[in-house]
Design a protein around this motif. Structure first.
Motif, PDB file in Angstrom:
ATOM      1  N   PHE A   1     -26.424  52.886  99.886  1.00  0.00           N
ATOM      2  CA  PHE A   1     -25.825  52.416 101.822  1.00  0.00           C
ATOM      3  C   PHE A   1     -25.405  53.639 102.161  1.00  0.00           C
ATOM      4  CE2 PHE A   1     -29.882  49.227  99.946  1.00  0.00           C
ATOM      5  CZ  PHE A   1     -31.004  50.238 100.710  1.00  0.00           C
TER       6      PHE A   1
ATOM      7  N   LEU B   1     -29.485  49.690 109.221  1.00  0.00           N
ATOM      8  CA  LEU B   1     -29.265  48.420 107.753  1.00  0.00           C
ATOM      9  C   LEU B   1     -28.213  47.670 108.143  1.00  0.00           C
ATOM     10  CD1 LEU B   1     -31.214  48.071 105.705  1.00  0.00           C
ATOM     11  CD2 LEU B   1     -29.487  49.304 104.161  1.00  0.00           C
TER      12      LEU B   1
ATOM     13  N   ILE C   1     -34.696  53.163 102.360  1.00  0.00           N
ATOM     14  CA  ILE C   1     -34.410  54.866 103.537  1.00  0.00           C
ATOM     15  C   ILE C   1     -34.942  54.967 104.438  1.00  0.00           C
ATOM     16  CG2 ILE C   1     -32.688  56.448 103.184  1.00  0.00           C
ATOM     17  CD1 ILE C   1     -30.914  55.236 101.458  1.00  0.00           C
TER      18      ILE C   1
ATOM     19  N   ARG D   1     -25.657  57.290 101.950  1.00  0.00           N
ATOM     20  CA  ARG D   1     -27.018  58.580 102.570  1.00  0.00           C
ATOM     21  C   ARG D   1     -27.597  56.862 103.630  1.00  0.00           C
ATOM     22  NH1 ARG D   1     -30.953  58.252  97.882  1.00  0.00           N
ATOM     23  NH2 ARG D   1     -32.167  58.294  98.804  1.00  0.00           N
TER      24      ARG D   1
ATOM     25  N   ALA E   1     -28.325  55.451 105.943  1.00  0.00           N
ATOM     26  CA  ALA E   1     -29.536  54.522 106.214  1.00  0.00           C
ATOM     27  C   ALA E   1     -29.224  53.933 107.345  1.00  0.00           C
ATOM     28  CB  ALA E   1     -28.887  53.301 104.721  1.00  0.00           C
TER      29      ALA E   1
ATOM     30  N   HIS F   1     -36.141  54.344 108.239  1.00  0.00           N
ATOM     31  CA  HIS F   1     -36.227  55.853 108.914  1.00  0.00           C
ATOM     32  C   HIS F   1     -37.268  55.767 109.603  1.00  0.00           C
ATOM     33  CE1 HIS F   1     -32.249  57.759 106.316  1.00  0.00           C
ATOM     34  NE2 HIS F   1     -31.613  57.296 107.785  1.00  0.00           N
TER      35      HIS F   1
ATOM     36  N   ILE G   1     -33.706  52.082  96.543  1.00  0.00           N
ATOM     37  CA  ILE G   1     -32.953  52.145  97.468  1.00  0.00           C
ATOM     38  C   ILE G   1     -33.917  53.409  98.481  1.00  0.00           C
ATOM     39  CG2 ILE G   1     -31.234  54.062  97.991  1.00  0.00           C
ATOM     40  CD1 ILE G   1     -30.082  52.320  94.780  1.00  0.00           C
ATOM     41  N   ASP G   2     -34.142  54.168  97.556  1.00  0.00           N
ATOM     42  CA  ASP G   2     -34.818  55.630  97.987  1.00  0.00           C
ATOM     43  C   ASP G   2     -36.612  54.539  99.108  1.00  0.00           C
ATOM     44  OD1 ASP G   2     -33.862  57.159  97.163  1.00  0.00           O
ATOM     45  OD2 ASP G   2     -35.101  57.548  95.037  1.00  0.00           O
TER      46      ASP G   2
END
Ligand SMILES: *Cc1c(COP(=O)(O)O)cnc(C)c1O
Length: 381
Positions: free
Chosen positions: A257, A265, A358, A260, A262, A362, A354-355
């Motif tokens: 996180f 978050l 995110i 990338r 995020a 977004h 995780i994907d």
């Protein structure tokens, strides 16, 4: 569904239970005593008294501590409802202490006069009991999230700053008995009171005959079975591995996180120096939680909210408190979401989570500015 938590059972665990089934004892017997001794050794406490579940263990701790109708008990509002219900079981009144934005545990500096404190190690991060502004007659640690955690004063459960520590062995916790719980203490008197309470209040009086016992106080049947204790004893051998795996997965979430974008978050507080986190949960704060929850659930990711603050439950309306009295708890609750974290979570599953997280955050229009309560711990990780 990728659940937020789940048990990890191997062939040794199965063999341990089968062995009990082939023997003479099914309910509380030698396997319970062995499990209690192993827990006491592991957490460096003098005594461990097993119970049918963590809630029964909390009830036992209240009763053994002599808490009753004339007493007031404080706890964290950001916990499972059993933390407060245990006080209600013995007729005590309940109050709450707002959480610390740096730990999401109750703020020890805000603990005022009370007869007992139920200090919850939220998500598995130990609350600092050396910092209590007021030390009540009875301090109980609700360590249902924190078996395997450590503070600079040693393992959680050694009761360095408390009278009793309670653990749960529900399948989502560090280790499981199916259902089960335990109270650890360094007091022989409290250990004796706990044993009496879990067995109908019965006290043997062999001086009047081998059969003779008396009941002088109200107890319950809160015994653990030997079947469950054998499972717990076998699971305990793997506790260090389980906690290490949970820590590795939590570090992986933090790294991913951070690397990338995020946006918005906020991650769970991380442990300070000399503190080991048990990572029962990996909670995060998101904007537009309802939409993020629905989106992840639609992808079979079993996110959950831990917890609806206890004072929001109708049964606690009579405490007369308002959500406005707990601004930090309300802020955290508004964005709270637990991501999957357990030893059987595969890295590929975690990458999928995780994907998805995110992507979901977004899709949020609102900015991270709604999470401005200074949770520096999340950024320090
Ligand atoms: C799980 C839990 C309990 C209750 O334990 P059970 O074994 O399910 O009765 C109590 N307090 C907290 C904080 C818990 O997470």
């Amino acid at each position: 569904m990728i659940p937020y938590g789940r048990q990890s059972i191997d062939e040794d665990d199965i063999a341990a239970v089968v062995e009990v089934l082939r023997g003479d004892w099914l309910t509380q017997g030698p396997a319970v005593s062995e499990f209690e001794a192993a827990i006491a050794t592991r957490v460096e406490a003098r005594f461990a008294v097993a119970f049918a579940n963590g809630t029964a263990a909390l009830h036992g701790a209240m009763a053994a501590g002599g808490i009753g109708t004339q007493h007031r008990v404080l706890t964290s509002p950001l916990s499972f409802v059993a933390s407060a219900n245990s006080a209600r079981y013995v007729g005590a009144s309940v109050g709450f202490v707002d959480i610390d934005p740096e730990t999401w545990n109750l703020d020890p500096r805000q603990v005022g006069p009370c007869d007992a404190l139920v200090a919850v190690h939220y998500a598995g991060l130990p609350v600092d009991l050396s910092a209590l502004a007021f030390r009540p007659r009875v301090v109980i640690e609700d360590a249902c999230h924190a078996l395997g955690a450590r503070t600079p004063d040693g393992p959680v459960g050694n009761c360095a700053h408390s009278d009793m520590t309670v653990f749960s062995f529900h399948p989502v916790k560090s280790i499981t008995c199916g259902e089960g719980g335990v109270v650890t203490t360094n007091s022989a008197e409290l250990a004796a009171a706990l044993r009496t309470f879990r067995n109908h209040g019965m006290v043997a009086k062999p001086q009047y005959g081998g059969w003779y016992y008396e009941v002088a106080s109200l107890g319950f049947n809160y015994r653990l079975t030997d079947l469950q204790a054998a499972l717990g004893r076998s699971q305990l051998e793997k506790l260090s591995t389980f906690v290490a795996m949970r820590n590795a997965l939590a570090d992986r979430y933090r790294r991913a996180f951070r690397e990338r974008e995020a946006g918005g978050l906020v991650l769970a507080p991380s442990p300070g120096l000399g503190v080991k986190h048990a990572y029962h949960l990996f909670p995060v704060l998101v904007s537009d939680r309802r939409r993020v929850y629905e989106s992840l659930r639609a992808q079979d990711i079993g996110v959950q909210v831990h917890y609806v603050p206890i004072y929001r439950h109708p049964i606690y309306a009579d405490t007369g408190v308002s959500p406005l009295d707990f601004p930090i708890t309300e802020h955290v609750y508004s964005g709270l979401l637990s991501l999957p974290l357990h030893p059987t979570l595969a890295r590929s599953e975690q990458d999928f989570v995780i994907d998805a997280v995110i992507e979901a955050v977004h899709g949020t229009n609102s900015s991270s500015a709604s999470h401005d309560h200074g949770n520096d711990a999340a950024h320090a990780a």
